[in-house]
Structures are given as structure tokens and as C-alpha cells.
Design a protein around this motif. Sequence first.
Motif, PDB file in Angstrom:
ATOM      1  N   MET A   1      47.642 -12.936  26.322  1.00  0.00           N
ATOM      2  CA  MET A   1      47.816 -13.199  27.735  1.00  0.00           C
ATOM      3  C   MET A   1      47.891 -11.862  28.468  1.00  0.00           C
ATOM      4  O   MET A   1      48.542 -10.932  28.020  1.00  0.00           O
ATOM      5  N   ARG A   2      47.230 -11.772  29.596  1.00  0.00           N
ATOM      6  CA  ARG A   2      47.253 -10.526  30.355  1.00  0.00           C
ATOM      7  C   ARG A   2      48.562 -10.369  31.118  1.00  0.00           C
ATOM      8  O   ARG A   2      49.270 -11.335  31.373  1.00  0.00           O
ATOM      9  N   THR A   3      48.872  -9.145  31.506  1.00  0.00           N
ATOM     10  CA  THR A   3      50.099  -8.851  32.238  1.00  0.00           C
ATOM     11  C   THR A   3      49.914  -9.204  33.709  1.00  0.00           C
ATOM     12  O   THR A   3      48.892  -8.890  34.312  1.00  0.00           O
ATOM     13  N   VAL A   4      50.920  -9.870  34.282  1.00  0.00           N
ATOM     14  CA  VAL A   4      50.920 -10.224  35.697  1.00  0.00           C
ATOM     15  C   VAL A   4      52.237  -9.740  36.281  1.00  0.00           C
ATOM     16  O   VAL A   4      53.306 -10.055  35.762  1.00  0.00           O
ATOM     17  N   LEU A   5      52.176  -8.954  37.343  1.00  0.00           N
ATOM     18  CA  LEU A   5      53.382  -8.477  37.994  1.00  0.00           C
ATOM     19  C   LEU A   5      54.035  -9.594  38.781  1.00  0.00           C
ATOM     20  O   LEU A   5      53.359 -10.438  39.377  1.00  0.00           O
ATOM     21  N   LEU A   9      53.022 -13.109  42.007  1.00  0.00           N
ATOM     22  CA  LEU A   9      53.247 -14.541  41.870  1.00  0.00           C
ATOM     23  C   LEU A   9      53.859 -15.175  43.119  1.00  0.00           C
ATOM     24  O   LEU A   9      53.722 -16.375  43.338  1.00  0.00           O
ATOM     25  N   SER A  10      54.522 -14.388  43.936  1.00  0.00           N
ATOM     26  CA  SER A  10      55.200 -14.925  45.105  1.00  0.00           C
ATOM     27  C   SER A  10      54.206 -15.610  46.047  1.00  0.00           C
ATOM     28  O   SER A  10      53.168 -15.044  46.396  1.00  0.00           O
ATOM     29  N   ASN A  11      54.531 -16.838  46.421  1.00  0.00           N
ATOM     30  CA  ASN A  11      53.740 -17.652  47.346  1.00  0.00           C
ATOM     31  C   ASN A  11      52.340 -18.001  46.848  1.00  0.00           C
ATOM     32  O   ASN A  11      51.445 -18.262  47.641  1.00  0.00           O
ATOM     33  N   VAL A  12      52.151 -18.005  45.537  1.00  0.00           N
ATOM     34  CA  VAL A  12      50.878 -18.405  44.948  1.00  0.00           C
ATOM     35  C   VAL A  12      50.820 -19.927  44.888  1.00  0.00           C
ATOM     36  O   VAL A  12      51.805 -20.591  44.560  1.00  0.00           O
ATOM     37  N   ARG A  13      49.666 -20.490  45.213  1.00  0.00           N
ATOM     38  CA  ARG A  13      49.446 -21.931  45.155  1.00  0.00           C
ATOM     39  C   ARG A  13      49.532 -22.400  43.697  1.00  0.00           C
ATOM     40  O   ARG A  13      49.046 -21.722  42.795  1.00  0.00           O
ATOM     41  N   VAL A  14      50.178 -23.560  43.487  1.00  0.00           N
ATOM     42  CA  VAL A  14      50.324 -24.122  42.149  1.00  0.00           C
ATOM     43  C   VAL A  14      49.574 -25.452  42.097  1.00  0.00           C
ATOM     44  O   VAL A  14      49.792 -26.333  42.932  1.00  0.00           O
ATOM     45  N   VAL A  15      48.667 -25.584  41.126  1.00  0.00           N
ATOM     46  CA  VAL A  15      47.924 -26.823  40.909  1.00  0.00           C
ATOM     47  C   VAL A  15      48.050 -27.202  39.438  1.00  0.00           C
ATOM     48  O   VAL A  15      48.297 -26.355  38.583  1.00  0.00           O
ATOM     49  N   SER A  16      47.884 -28.483  39.166  1.00  0.00           N
ATOM     50  CA  SER A  16      47.967 -28.937  37.777  1.00  0.00           C
ATOM     51  C   SER A  16      46.569 -29.110  37.207  1.00  0.00           C
ATOM     52  O   SER A  16      45.585 -29.235  37.947  1.00  0.00           O
ATOM     53  N   ILE A  67      52.865 -23.294  32.212  1.00  0.00           N
ATOM     54  CA  ILE A  67      51.834 -22.431  32.796  1.00  0.00           C
ATOM     55  C   ILE A  67      50.638 -22.341  31.861  1.00  0.00           C
ATOM     56  O   ILE A  67      50.772 -22.024  30.684  1.00  0.00           O
ATOM     57  N   GLU A  68      49.473 -22.634  32.404  1.00  0.00           N
ATOM     58  CA  GLU A  68      48.217 -22.540  31.652  1.00  0.00           C
ATOM     59  C   GLU A  68      47.491 -21.236  31.962  1.00  0.00           C
ATOM     60  O   GLU A  68      47.003 -20.570  31.068  1.00  0.00           O
ATOM     61  N   SER A  69      47.378 -20.901  33.259  1.00  0.00           N
ATOM     62  CA  SER A  69      46.659 -19.687  33.637  1.00  0.00           C
ATOM     63  C   SER A  69      47.058 -19.247  35.041  1.00  0.00           C
ATOM     64  O   SER A  69      47.618 -20.015  35.816  1.00  0.00           O
ATOM     65  N   ARG A  71      45.080 -17.218  38.155  1.00  0.00           N
ATOM     66  CA  ARG A  71      43.921 -16.546  38.753  1.00  0.00           C
ATOM     67  C   ARG A  71      44.238 -16.401  40.234  1.00  0.00           C
ATOM     68  O   ARG A  71      45.193 -15.737  40.573  1.00  0.00           O
ATOM     69  N   ASP A  72      43.451 -17.055  41.097  1.00  0.00           N
ATOM     70  CA  ASP A  72      43.800 -17.047  42.514  1.00  0.00           C
ATOM     71  C   ASP A  72      44.873 -18.081  42.810  1.00  0.00           C
ATOM     72  O   ASP A  72      45.411 -18.147  43.898  1.00  0.00           O
ATOM     73  N   HIS A  73      45.200 -18.894  41.818  1.00  0.00           N
ATOM     74  CA  HIS A  73      46.297 -19.862  41.878  1.00  0.00           C
ATOM     75  C   HIS A  73      46.908 -19.968  40.479  1.00  0.00           C
ATOM     76  O   HIS A  73      46.335 -19.485  39.512  1.00  0.00           O
ATOM     77  N   LEU A  74      48.059 -20.588  40.398  1.00  0.00           N
ATOM     78  CA  LEU A  74      48.735 -20.803  39.122  1.00  0.00           C
ATOM     79  C   LEU A  74      48.404 -22.215  38.660  1.00  0.00           C
ATOM     80  O   LEU A  74      48.572 -23.173  39.417  1.00  0.00           O
ATOM     81  N   THR A  75      47.897 -22.350  37.456  1.00  0.00           N
ATOM     82  CA  THR A  75      47.562 -23.658  36.904  1.00  0.00           C
ATOM     83  C   THR A  75      48.617 -24.034  35.874  1.00  0.00           C
ATOM     84  O   THR A  75      48.953 -23.241  34.999  1.00  0.00           O
ATOM     85  N   ILE A  76      49.156 -25.265  36.015  1.00  0.00           N
ATOM     86  CA  ILE A  76      50.152 -25.742  35.065  1.00  0.00           C
ATOM     87  C   ILE A  76      49.663 -27.031  34.417  1.00  0.00           C
ATOM     88  O   ILE A  76      48.910 -27.802  35.010  1.00  0.00           O
ATOM     89  N   GLN A  77      50.083 -27.238  33.200  1.00  0.00           N
ATOM     90  CA  GLN A  77      49.768 -28.444  32.435  1.00  0.00           C
ATOM     91  C   GLN A  77      50.798 -29.507  32.770  1.00  0.00           C
ATOM     92  O   GLN A  77      51.992 -29.213  32.736  1.00  0.00           O
ATOM     93  N   PRO A  78      50.383 -30.746  33.115  1.00  0.00           N
ATOM     94  CA  PRO A  78      51.391 -31.796  33.304  1.00  0.00           C
ATOM     95  C   PRO A  78      52.235 -31.927  32.045  1.00  0.00           C
ATOM     96  O   PRO A  78      51.712 -31.924  30.928  1.00  0.00           O
TER      97      PRO A  78
END
Length: 92
Positions: A1-5, A9-16, A67-69, A71-78
Amino acid sequence: MRTVLANQLSNVRVVSTDGREVGTLQNITLDTATGELQTIVINSEVQEIFGVERDSDGDIRLPASLIESKRDHLTIQPPTEQSVAGGDTVDS
């Protein structure tokens, strides 16, 4: 997994992964001894997502293990019922 500061992450859109718009990432919690992410704190317009209701602050807290990934948003697994109801969540 790559490093993310954290400030990325603040105010990033979250989608499943099943296409639901969950909300906006407000904060994260982590174990200070191990550095392991524990919880993602999401500001959401919905009353509940994946069976988890908003807390007294109006946020939804989900296990960071979803958390799955990122990118321009945070993707989460249900989650499965066990991962939300079990020991993966953190008390606020």
C-alpha cells in the motif's frame, strides 16, 4: 500500500464499492502504540450507513479495515455484520 499523508484525507469524498455515496471523511483514529488506523469518521447526510447510525456529533464511525483504496476519493468495502458489530470499531 502506498503512503498517504493524513492532511490528504481531510474532506475527501467517501464512496463504497457497491456504489453508495457515503459522505466526507472528517477524521481518523489510530492506535498510537502501533500506528495502525482504527476508525474512519465520516460526515454524512444519511442517518445510517451499513447499519451504523450517526453518533451524537452527527458523524458515522466505521472500522478503518473497510478502506479499499484512496485516489480522488476514498473507497470502502461494505462491511459484514461481524466487522461493524464486532471488535473492529472504536468507542467515541
